[in-house]
Design an enzyme around this catalytic site. Structure first.
Site, PDB file in Angstrom:
ATOM      1  N   GLU A 119       0.845  -1.193   0.000  1.00 19.19           N
ATOM      2  CA  GLU A 119       0.000   0.000   0.000  1.00 19.19           C
ATOM      3  C   GLU A 119       0.876   1.238   0.000  1.00 19.19           C
ATOM      4  OE1 GLU A 119      -3.108  -0.037   2.921  1.00 19.19           O
ATOM      5  OE2 GLU A 119      -4.085  -1.760   2.000  1.00 19.19           O
ATOM      6  N   HIS A 235      -9.319  10.372   3.023  1.00 15.29           N
ATOM      7  CA  HIS A 235      -8.990   9.309   2.074  1.00 15.29           C
ATOM      8  C   HIS A 235      -9.138   9.902   0.683  1.00 15.29           C
ATOM      9  CE1 HIS A 235      -8.764   5.564  -0.058  1.00 15.29           C
ATOM     10  NE2 HIS A 235      -8.475   4.946   1.067  1.00 15.29           N
ATOM     11  N   ARG A 281      -0.918   9.701   1.444  1.00 17.03           N
ATOM     12  CA  ARG A 281      -2.352   9.967   1.311  1.00 17.03           C
ATOM     13  C   ARG A 281      -2.691  11.441   1.197  1.00 17.03           C
ATOM     14  NH1 ARG A 281      -5.838   5.893   5.029  1.00 17.03           N
ATOM     15  NH2 ARG A 281      -5.694   4.267   3.474  1.00 17.03           N
ATOM     16  N   HIS A 340     -11.720  10.274   6.721  1.00 16.34           N
ATOM     17  CA  HIS A 340     -11.543   8.836   6.834  1.00 16.34           C
ATOM     18  C   HIS A 340     -10.982   8.442   8.190  1.00 16.34           C
ATOM     19  CE1 HIS A 340     -10.997   4.852   5.240  1.00 16.34           C
ATOM     20  NE2 HIS A 340      -9.695   4.860   5.453  1.00 16.34           N
ATOM     21  N   ARG A 375      -1.601   9.318   9.312  1.00 14.00           N
ATOM     22  CA  ARG A 375      -1.554   7.867   9.549  1.00 14.00           C
ATOM     23  C   ARG A 375      -1.063   7.140   8.309  1.00 14.00           C
ATOM     24  NH1 ARG A 375      -6.027   3.529   8.723  1.00 14.00           N
ATOM     25  NH2 ARG A 375      -6.525   5.005   7.090  1.00 14.00           N
TER      26      ARG A 375
END
Ligand SMILES: Cc1cc2nc3c(=O)[nH]c(=O)nc-3n(C[C@H](O)[C@H](O)[C@H](O)COP(=O)(O)OP(=O)(O)OC[C@H]3O[C@@H](n4cnc5c(N)ncnc54)[C@H](O)[C@@H]3O)c2cc1C
Length: 509
Positions: A119, A235, A281, A340, A375
């Site tokens: 990821e 997100h 992100r 998110h 995060r």
């Protein structure tokens, strides 16, 4: 106002996501009792059951906790607590294996090893997954079964916390809960907050409606120290089909090679970051926000990377798209950034203890210092499992506090006020913030608070808005158009008294 009072001889756990249920299982490991309160049926109304990608941990021979820690620290943009990160990444593999032992059916290789996905911002493939994009539901099914089988865990559904009870010293000694519509005081030696994030405070979110910062607000109203509330993660690729909450197109799709394109088909991520689709992100979220704001649109094209494999590799995303008339095997998916995850929360030590005696917190509602300003993908289920268990164990030995002071339930926001709050938060505390917008937002929240009282949801929103206004820099999930540079790395620690002007908070109570 008086309510029926019950005394419970063990920790009361608010919330039934992965953090709450892991805490419950740990609390009763050596005997003793735990009571879990959940506003909905167990395994519903929590982000945990909606998680798609999986759990990150150093589970392969090519990986190591130190490499996982390095990626976590890099994502956190200078604000992670290295001790918390070390603990998360070192205890991570055992936490995943413990869930597997409970029955969570992680995808396996032929040799029994975990199938691991790559990821964004992870240097190694290290995300243990279930059935492609079904990790959360499968993990929660296993954990719920274990909780239901535990004779000393009592789970009350249709039960929501409405106020923390404190004794004369300020120690938390229980709570007022609304159970089946009836208010009841529960006096207990410990309360563990596991109420999840703040998505429901925003108009565009991927999280269930029940997850709306109530635990954060309740803790702040009791005087607990709150850390980093301004750091909210968006997100990048919620599916933009007008649904509330917005379904998610998991990060793993970009890991598989899906491309972000504008409406004319141009791949745009190379304009924003050398790692393109696998950039952090916040970078991807701002890129999509910029493309959409410029009117070019943003679409996730997985037609080549996944194509015909969609139905079995990403069944949840496939189903959400097909229900909206989009066939992701052959069509790009319209995407938008959506709230998110909340990096901030109730400040805790490494065992979930907050600044208030008798009150612990774990999972997304806590700020352990693991996530810093941003995060790392798939670190939050892991955090819920690792720190949920630690909080459960820490709560075991606590003895009852003093007599609760008289208290009334905190006000609830009527739906019209909640919707006004959500619109204002999305507009002015979103992907890109500035002083004008945040000042306007604070005025909206002050007016709502004057009219409705200090509802926990409003208090949580106030903390986010005021800390975002105070942080005059851009870092991680917090981007200020008027302060694009990064300043010295400093975490925010605040109490409600310090965050809000005196005299306002209880105006309408
Ligand atoms: C769509 C989606 C996909 C995700 N995918 C991943 C992923 O692949 N990997 C990953 O690591 N993370 C993922 N995340 C994030 C992760 O799921 C959450 O951060 C994590 O599950 C939080 O767990 P939790 O137990 O702290 O909170 P939750 O699971 O959200 O549980 C909170 C609980 O508190 C309850 N509650 C709320 N208010 C009250 C109240 N007043 N009184 C009592 N109970 C209350 C809620 O109803 C719920 O039961 C995803 C999140 C979403 C929304």
């Amino acid at each position: 106002m008086t309510h029926d009072r019950i005394t419970f001889d063990g920790p009361v756990i608010l919330g039934a996501g992965l953090a709450g249920l892991t805490a419950a299982l740990a609390a009763v490991e050596t005997g003793g009792k735990a009571l879990v309160l959940s506003p909905t049926l167990l395994a519903t109304g929590c982000s945990s059951a909606w998680a798609q990608g999986g759990m990150a941990a150093a589970l392969s021979d090519e990986d190591a906790p130190a490499l996982h820690a390095a990626d976590t620290l890099a994502a956190g943009a200078g604000l992670c607590d290295p001790a918390a990160v070390e603990l998360l990444t070192t205890e991570g593999p055992a936490a995943v294996r413990a869930l597997a032992a409970l029955g969570a059916p992680f995808d396996r290789q032929a040799d029994g090893g975990f199938v691991l996905s790559l990821e964004a911002a992870h240097a190694k493939a290290r995300v243990a997954r279930v059935g492609g994009d079904g990790a959360g539901a499968a993990i929660m099914a296993a954990v719920v079964a274990a909780v239901r089988a535990a004779p000393t865990i009592e789970a009350r559904e249709n039960a929501r916390a409405r106020r923390l009870l404190q004794d004369a010293s300020g120690r938390v000694v229980g709570l007022i809960a609304e159970i089946d519509g009836v208010l009841v005081e529960i006096v207990a030696p410990a309360v563990i907050l596991a109420t999840g994030g703040v998505g429901g405070l925003y108009a565009v979110t991927t999280t269930p409606a029940q997850v709306r910062g109530e635990g954060l607000g309740l803790a702040a109203l009791a005087g607990a120290e709150i850390a980093d509330p301004e750091f909210v993660q968006f997100h990048p690729t919620a599916i933009d089909i007008g649904k509330d909450p917005a379904p998610l197109a998991t990060e793993a799709l970009r890991g598989e090679g899906a491309i972000l394109r504008d409406a004319r088909g141009r791949a745009f991520m190379a304009d924003y970051h050398p790692a393109r689709e696998l950039a952090p992100r916040d970078v991807v979220a701002r890129a999509i926000h910029a493309e959409r704001t410029a009117g070019r649109g943003a679409f996730l094209d997985a037609t080549a990377a996944v194509g015909a494999h969609f139905p079995h590799e990403f069944p949840a995303v496939f189903a959400a798209c097909m229900a909206a008339g989009i066939d992701p095997r052959v069509q790009p998916i319209p995407v938008t950034p959506a709230v998110h995850y909340h990096m901030g929360g109730v400040a805790t030590d490494l065992d979930g203890r907050t600044s208030l005696g008798g009150l612990l917190a774990a999972g997304e509602c806590a700020a352990t210092g693991v996530h810093g300003a941003n995060r790392l993908a798939s670190n939050s289920l892991l955090e819920a499992a690792v720190f949920g268990a630690r909080a459960g164990r820490a709560a075991r030995g606590l003895v009852p506090g003093g007599e609760p002071l008289p208290a009334t339930p905190a006000p609830d926001l009527p739906d019209s006020a909640l919707q006004a709050l959500r619109q204002a938060m999305s507009r002015d505390a979103g992907v890109i913030r500035d002083a004008d917008g945040l000042t306007r937002l604070v005025a909206v929240l002050d007016a709502l608070e004057a009219a409705q009282g200090a509802a926990p949801t409003l208090v949580a929103a106030q903390l986010i808005a005021r800390a975002a206004l105070a942080r005059q820099e851009s870092r991680g999930g917090h981007f200020r158009a008027d302060f694009p540079a990064t300043a010295l790395p400093e975490r925010t620690f605040v109490t409600l008294d310090a965050a809000l002007p005196a005299g306002l908070r209880y105006a309408a109570e």
